[in-house]
Design a protein around this motif. Structure first.
Motif, short mmCIF file in Angstrom:
data_model
loop_
_atom_site.label_atom_id
_atom_site.label_comp_id
_atom_site.label_asym_id
_atom_site.label_seq_id
_atom_site.Cartn_x
_atom_site.Cartn_y
_atom_site.Cartn_z
N VAL A 211 45.61 29.70 39.67
CA VAL A 211 47.00 29.48 39.10
C VAL A 211 46.68 30.32 37.70
O VAL A 211 47.34 31.37 36.92
CB VAL A 211 47.92 28.48 38.58
N LEU A 212 45.52 29.89 37.03
CA LEU A 212 45.28 30.39 35.87
C LEU A 212 44.87 31.84 35.92
O LEU A 212 44.89 32.69 34.97
CB LEU A 212 44.27 29.61 35.17
N GLY A 213 44.01 32.09 37.03
CA GLY A 213 43.61 33.63 37.40
C GLY A 213 44.80 34.65 37.24
O GLY A 213 44.59 35.40 36.69
N VAL A 214 45.88 34.22 38.14
CA VAL A 214 47.07 35.00 37.76
C VAL A 214 47.61 35.09 36.46
O VAL A 214 47.95 36.18 36.18
CB VAL A 214 48.13 34.44 39.23
N GLU A 215 47.80 34.02 36.01
CA GLU A 215 48.39 34.02 34.71
C GLU A 215 47.63 34.79 33.80
O GLU A 215 48.26 35.55 32.74
CB GLU A 215 48.46 32.49 34.10
N ALA A 216 46.20 34.76 33.61
CA ALA A 216 45.26 35.45 32.83
C ALA A 216 45.62 36.94 32.85
O ALA A 216 45.90 37.54 31.98
CB ALA A 216 43.82 34.87 33.06
N SER A 217 45.65 37.28 34.10
CA SER A 217 45.90 38.85 34.32
C SER A 217 47.50 39.18 34.00
O SER A 217 47.33 40.18 32.96
CB SER A 217 45.61 39.02 35.71
N VAL A 218 48.19 38.41 34.08
CA VAL A 218 49.65 38.70 33.57
C VAL A 218 49.51 38.90 32.04
O VAL A 218 50.17 39.79 31.53
CB VAL A 218 50.50 37.94 34.22
N ARG A 219 49.28 37.59 31.57
CA ARG A 219 49.23 37.42 30.17
C ARG A 219 48.31 38.53 29.36
O ARG A 219 48.68 38.85 28.42
CB ARG A 219 48.58 36.26 29.68
N PHE A 220 47.36 38.99 30.05
CA PHE A 220 46.54 40.06 29.25
C PHE A 220 47.41 41.23 29.35
O PHE A 220 47.28 42.06 28.24
CB PHE A 220 45.20 40.21 30.30
N SER A 221 48.05 41.70 30.44
CA SER A 221 48.73 42.70 30.18
C SER A 221 49.81 42.77 29.10
O SER A 221 50.32 43.71 28.39
CB SER A 221 49.45 43.01 31.52
N TYR A 222 50.44 41.61 28.90
CA TYR A 222 51.51 41.21 28.04
C TYR A 222 50.87 41.22 26.60
O TYR A 222 51.44 41.81 25.77
CB TYR A 222 52.03 39.65 28.13
N ALA A 223 49.72 40.77 26.49
CA ALA A 223 49.02 40.79 25.41
C ALA A 223 48.72 42.26 24.73
O ALA A 223 48.92 42.42 23.79
CB ALA A 223 47.70 40.07 25.52
N ILE A 224 48.29 43.19 25.55
CA ILE A 224 48.09 44.38 25.51
C ILE A 224 49.43 45.03 24.82
O ILE A 224 49.32 45.94 23.78
CB ILE A 224 47.45 45.25 26.53
N LEU A 225 50.31 44.90 25.58
CA LEU A 225 51.61 45.38 25.31
C LEU A 225 51.94 44.88 23.99
O LEU A 225 52.64 45.68 23.12
CB LEU A 225 52.85 45.08 26.17
#
Lengths: 296, 691, 314
Positions: A211-225
């Motif tokens: 779950v964290l793996g999926v979250e991490a990738s999504v959060r990373f893209s939000y963070a970049i934005l």
């Protein structure tokens, strides 16, 4: 020691398998080269950039807003700096800041979500109300508010991103934990007298990791934005550092005469987020495939 | 008769059906070779264990294979419905058959009904679609159909949403919907699995009744031999994607000509009856053939077969006629008889009389939730807590097994969790020998934790999916037996051998183990602490019968060797009867009856025990079905019972006394420990139940 | 149902309370000295003291919080420090402008996204699905300021069709000059569309696997009816929650979009208050945005309950 080592080996094995699965998905195959290119820029951008990203030529007038040419592949900006070099050097700070922020958010969110979900009761109730409150802020708004008071430094930005992405991660992790904690393997760990700490980190964590793996990738893209948006609003990485958001913001005045100054960082930031989001889709599909493997 | 049948086209003719799934993870031969026919007015049961392909064969008939596996699927062989080829039929034509000429009933009625649509509308849309009737007629017909499947208030039930109906009512709605267009073929996929035994009995009664009323062929898919014996005219037994035997129900149950069928029948614990069970259960060694293997040049059952010869491993047997419409896929069908699995071993009764009880529970109570007010903190108190367990007490003798039976919601699992300390009790006390046990497991001492172990229903979730199987055993040894790391790994391998697993299995992830193997790992962990008492909460409920028998035998052996006591919780009376020395019958959080097993299961019984016993399907087609049935549903448990807890559903209710006075405890004959909580005097009960 | 509503209303009160505390803590307690923050480094000790007096900063924190929240509850939002006028007067017009933008994005974006999401979810992995999904992925990936500037490059620099800035003079109704609304609205809509479409698609794919869809198919119903009566109502339930949470996304996006197009809405007011260190105004604007979001989530919960018989009749 053996426990840690066997844990590491198992983690490595699952990471390797996940990558193998990601590469089998359609979005993963597109995403990996894009993300890889940006990672190369992050580490080696300043080394391979043809010019200095910050140094201005002595005769600015002569080099100001030059269109793309063999000498300056992506043209020059209002101060006569090479746009390509600035874009190449901008990757590092953006990815590092956003990455640190996302990582921080993941760690905070995982700790809060797992302990709150596992403990349950009053504590959980209160923690989740606070998380609800924090989630009532659009992320960007909360980040603006925090950075406004703390002042924009790279560390503050990363910390802010971590803080604002924590509630959503905590909520996801908590709901996973809630469904896990009533599972019989957690009950049997309780029955043989394991400590809460052991149960959370040894029994629950490996199951929360996908779950964290999926979250991490999504959060990373939000963070970049978010980092790019903050930069655009002037509350991100401060000049003269080459920040994509800031570069875009500064290029607005010359949008008509020198659109390339804006287009280059725009392309860079868009491709990076697209790559990361595709990767997130790939990871999601991969975990789903791994789950299906088990059902058969 | 035979001649006549041959000339007539069968209603459904499935010939050499094979279903293959091509997925990203490989090719799966889920169905390899299935052939059967169904005549009008006949019930054919398709029986087999998990993964044998029975459900997929059924869904292949209506060409619905998509959700079972992602990716491509291929269907080989032929399926003829009234002479029309269903496999080659265009979609539009098939759509006209589905729900109209061919209707289905599914395993989970709760999820098979649309949760956001009133059940009446879900019914009417079938009628409108296929019969082109007006709304008014559709509504009228719906009421008639609801009435015909025995739903109370048929004119009002259509206004309800699925979640407002009990599981039994939902399944009746599903059956009514399937009957809507008076179908020619009715496919029922495990229609009673997941329902309580008393509800199951009423649904099976309905099916037997339907069989006489409608002139349809019924394909009844089930894993439960008892239900099959109750309703089937003919039986097709499946193993590893093949039909291995087919014939009239009585021939299959009495004169089986395939070693798998004979083995399977002997794995089922005998129905609770008056005779003492003095022979051991039988189990089939080994595991089911995996669908990804493609080696078809052999009999697929050969690796587990006691009479396998050389040719069984090198040649694939065809299905052969072995008698009057009786076929078997075995080279040596002529030699098959009940004895091929060896002589039945006598049960070693051992020492069962020990003075000291291991565990003594007294006046246990547990309510869930709190009083809720209309506006959270204010307003009148609107919703009382659920009284899951009210005043339950019992004793577990040393080296004895206490069986706890009852339907879902009776409080049996809550009792197990209270004793184990997974949830705290609100009242009452639990003594382990002489020590008082703290309500929560966390507050108990290591010795107490080691003395009391628990095994859960679902073996898959009992093991951490991300850790190797050995983890739970090794940790139990370290925490409870205080072994060093090295010793614990050695001892874990010994324990694995004790539960008949190769130590190499310990390094596998749980997902690489079958359900039976997983449960044996769990048992090994439970045996690790040299415990005094093991609580087994539905420990065999999710296992196939052949594997269930293996696990029960392991429990038995362990008890004989180490003198451990068990609390064995189950909804399956056959299993409880086989394994228990004492039995506790629970209903709605109260004790209905308790005492030594043979007393509880014999006359006289509490009316609830009587109803339970009468509901159990018996794996014998000649058995006469008993007539006592429970209507209604288990009460919500939110109100305190003014009178008897069972009064609302009791078929032997004697009058207002049942509604306003709690039942007294009568001591039954046979044993001073035999307690019946009922207003009816014991002599009266004997008289009533002997008729 | 009454219980459910009561519970939700109770929860929203708690959430709003937490929100106000968070705002107060971040803006007034974290920086240490609010007066210094507002006046900047060059301020004299006297002017600082005067400002502290004026804003009541000398009182203990909890007292300040209670009097602030008390005033807000009575409808007294206080005065803007930089603009020297009552906040109520400033906020109203700006809010109206933002609402127009949001309403446009919602009315166009949500139906389109739901329709596209359902279609894509019904036909996963077809060419058109790949196209729609890829567009949506690009939509959630490209930051609003990039989309906005690209639109300006296209419609203003290249086609010379629309003005690049959307300044609205006081007293002018933005609805009378739709040309200035087009680009900001398109930008906001693109993100909203992408986000909701992706979620709807995922929900539809999930519902398609449900047992009751199997029942509907094997009842021999035509595809149209299966979609309308069985798939749609069930797939819409989680989508309602998604729409509400996308509202938060959109509010964040609006801040940026208003900045890109110089559109005088609440987002620009927020940025202005940050630039001018106008803390009283900042607090109110933040409270409005967060409150709007919290209430939209409440509405989503309530409509979910109204549409789902399992909650409605519980």
């Amino acid at each position: 020691m053996t426990m840690i080592r066997s844990g590491l080996v198992a983690t490595w094995r699952s990471v390797r398998n996940t990558f193998r699965l990601i590469f089998r998905t359609w979005s993963g195959r597109i995403a990996l080269p894009i993300v890889l290119l940006h990672l190369v820029l992050t580490f080696f951008g300043p080394l391979i950039a043809p010019y200095s990203p910050t140094a201005m030529p002595e005769s600015i007038d002569q080099y100001q807003n030059l269109p793309p040419s063999p000498q300056f592949w992506l043209g020059t900006d209002q101060y006569g700096r090479d746009v390509l070099s600035r874009v190449m050097c901008g990757a590092g700070s953006l990815i590092a800041t956003a990455g640190t922020g996302a990582l921080l958010g993941i760690i905070l969110g995982a700790v809060v979500g797992m302990s709150s979900g596992y403990k349950g009761g009053r504590v959980d109730e209160i923690v989740m109300r606070v998380m609800d409150g924090l989630m009532s802020f659009p992320t960007l708004l909360l980040a603006l508010l925090v950075l406004f008071t703390l002042g924009p430094s790279r560390f503050n930005i990363a910390a802010t991103i971590g803080f604002v992405s924590m509630p959503a991660i905590a909520r996801v992790v908590r709901s996973t934990t809630l469904s896990l904690k009533n599972m019989e393997f957690v009950q049997s760990a309780r029955l043989r007298g394991e400590s809460t700490f052991y149960i959370i980190f040894r029994e629950l964590l490996p199951n929360v990791l996908p779950v964290l793996g999926v979250e991490a990738s999504v959060r990373f893209s939000y963070a970049i934005l978010s980092v790019a948006s903050l930069g655009f609003l002037g509350l991100g990485i401060q000049p003269p550092s080459p920040d994509w958001g800031l570069m875009i913001s500064q290029s607005r005045r010359f949008l008509v005469v020198a659109p390339w100054v804006a287009l280059a960082p725009m392309g860079a930031v868009a491709s990076l987020v697209i790559g990361v989001n595709l990767l997130a889709d790939g990871i999601r599909q991969a975990t789903r495939m791994a789950k299906e493997d088990k059902h058969e | 008769m035979n001649e006549k049948r041959k000339n007539e086209t069968p209603l459904l003719e499935v010939d050499h059906l094979a279903v293959t799934f091509y997925t990203p993870h490989g090719t799966f031969n889920v169905v390899r070779d299935v052939s059967f026919t169904i005549q009008r007015g006949e019930v054919l049961a398709l029986v087999g264990e998990t993964g044998c392909g029975k459900s997929i064969s059924a869904f292949a008939i209506v060409r619905y294979l998509l959700p079972f596996h992602p990716g491509e699927s291929r269907v080989d062989g032929t399926i003829f419905f009234e002479g029309k080829d269903l496999i080659a039929m265009p979609d539009s034509e098939l759509q006209k058959l589905r729900g109209n000429r061919i209707a289905m009933v599914y395993q989970n009625p709760g999820t098979s009904l649309n949760p956001t649509m009133r059940v009446g509308l879900q019914m009417e849309e079938v009628l409108k679609q296929h019969l082109r009737v007006e709304s008014k007629q559709a509504h009228q017909r719906t009421v008639e159909l609801f009435d015909s499947v025995g739903l109370a208030e048929p004119d009002r039930i259509g206004q309800r949403y699925p979640h407002q109906l009990s599981g039994g009512m939902q399944q009746r709605v599903m059956i009514a919907m399937a009957l809507a267009c008076d179908p020619d073929l009715l496919i029922m996929d495990e229609p009673t699995t997941g329902l309580d035994v008393t509800t199951e009995a009423t649904i099976l009664d309905l099916m037997v009744d339907l069989k006489q009323r409608v002139n349809a062929g019924i394909l009844f898919v089930s894993h439960n031999l008892g239900t099959v014996a109750r309703v089937a005219d003919r039986v097709a037994v499946m193993y590893a994607g093949q039909t291995v035997e087919q014939g009239p129900a009585s021939a299959i149950f009495k004169r089986s000509k395939h070693p798998y069928t004979t083995g399977l029948l002997q794995c089922v614990p005998q129905p609770p009856s008056e005779d003492e069970t003095n022979t051991r259960l039988r189990s089939i060694p080994g595991d089911t053939y995996a669908p990804e293997e493609v080696n078809l040049q052999a009999c697929l059952f050969a690796p587990r077969c006691p009479m396998a010869q050389e040719m069984c491993h090198t040649e694939a047997p065809e299905i052969l006629s072995v008698g009057d419409s009786h076929q078997s896929r075995c080279f040596f069908w002529n030699n098959v008889h009940k004895g091929i699995w060896g002589e039945l071993e006598p049960r070693d009764e051992g020492i069962r009389e020990t003075a000291e009880p291991v565990l003594n529970a007294n006046k246990l109570q547990r309510f869930f939730g709190q009083w809720q007010r209309k506006y959270i903190l204010f307003g009148p108190r609107v919703r009382p807590p659920v009284r899951a367990v009210t005043d339950i007490g019992f004793e577990v003798g040393g080296g004895r097994t206490l069986g706890i039976v009852g339907e879902s919601g009776c409080g049996k699992t809550t009792v197990a969790r209270l004793v184990a300390g997974l949830i705290p009790r609100q009242r009452g006390d639990i003594l382990l020998r002489t020590e008082e046990l703290a309500p929560m497991i966390e507050e108990r001492t290591d010795q107490q934790r080691a003395a009391l172990r628990m095994v859960f229903q679902n073996p898959t979730t009992s093991l951490n999916p991300k850790l190797p199987a050995r983890h739970t055993i090794v940790r139990s040894l370290q925490k409870l037996a205080r072994l060093s790391r090295k010793d614990s790994h050695e001892r874990a391998e010994e324990l694995a051998r004790a539960v008949r697993l190769e130590p190499a299995y310990l390094d596998r992830r749980p997902e690489a183990l079958s359900g039976g193997e997983q449960q044996r790992i769990v048992l090994a962990a439970a045996f690790a602490g040299e415990s005094d008492l093991i609580i087994a909460d539905e420990a065999v409920a999710s296992l196939d019968v052949s594997v269930q028998a293996q696990v029960i035998k392991l429990l038995e052996d362990h008890q004989r060797e180490s003198g451990t006591s068990y609390i064995f919780i189950s909804h399956d009376l056959g299993v409880v009867r086989y394994i228990s020395d004492d039995i506790l019958v629970l209903y709605a959080g109260h004790i209905a009856e308790s005492g030594p097993a043979e007393c509880v299961l014999n006359i006289p019984s509490h009316p609830y025990t009587e109803a339970l016993l009468s509901a159990v399907p018996i794996p014998d087609p000649d058995a006469t079905p008993t007539r006592i049935r429970l209507g209604g549903a288990v009460p919500t448990l939110r109100e305190r019972f003014q009178g008897c807890f069972f009064a609302g559903r009791c078929p032997r209710k004697i009058g207002p006394i049942c509604d306003n006075t709690p039942p007294p405890v009568h001591i039954g004959p046979g044993s001073p420990d035999h307690a019946i909580h009922c207003h009816i005097p014991v002599e009266e009960l004997i008289k009533l139940q002997s008729d | 149902m009454a219980r459910f509503i009561a519970r939700r209303l109770g929860l929203i009160c708690i959430t709003l309370l937490v929100v106000s505390v968070v705002i107060f803590v971040i803006t007034e307690l974290l920086p240490g000295d609010v007066a210094a923050m507002i006046l900047g480094k060059e301020a004299t000790e006297e002017s600082l003291e005067r400002l502290r007096e004026e804003l009541g900063l000398n009182r203990p924190a909890h007292e300040r919080y209670l009097s602030w929240i008390g005033d807000v509850l009575r409808g007294d939002l206080g005065d803007s420090y930089a603009l020297k006028m009552p906040i109520t007067d400033i906020v109203g017009r700006r809010l109206r402008h933002s609402v127009i933008l949001a309403a446009f994005a919602f009315l166009v974006g949500v139906p389109a996204a739901v329709a596209a999401g359902i279609w894509a979810g019904m036909h996963p992995n077809t060419k058109l699905d790949r196209l729609i999904s890829m567009t949506a992925l690009v939509g959630i990936s490209v930051p609003e300021f990039v989309t906005g500037l690209l639109l300006i490059l296209l419609f203003t620099s290249t086609l010379h069709l629309l003005p690049s800035s959307s300044i609205i003079l006081p007293g002018v109704n933005p609805l009378t000059s739709p040309q200035i609304l087009i680009m900001p609205a398109l930008t906001v809509t693109s993100v909203l569309f992408a986000y909701i479409m992706r979620m709807t698609r995922a929900n539809v794919i999930e519902v398609m696997q449900a047992d009751y869809i199997r029942t509907a198919i094997l009842k021999g119903l035509p595809m149209k009816r299966i979609i309308l009566r069985h798939l749609f109502p069930n797939a819409m339930l989680p989508t309602i929650t998604v729409i509400a949470s996308s509202f938060g996304w959109m509010l964040g996006g609006i801040i940026i979009v208003e900045n890109v197009f110089a559109y005088p809405g609440i987002g620009q007011l927020l940025l202005r208050s940050i630039e001018t260190h106008d803390i009283p105004l900042l607090e109110v604007v933040t409270l409005i945005i967060a409150g709007t979001y919290a209430i939209s989530n409440l509405l989503a919960d309530l409509s979910y309950a109204a549409l789902d018989p399992r909650v409605r009749l519980a």
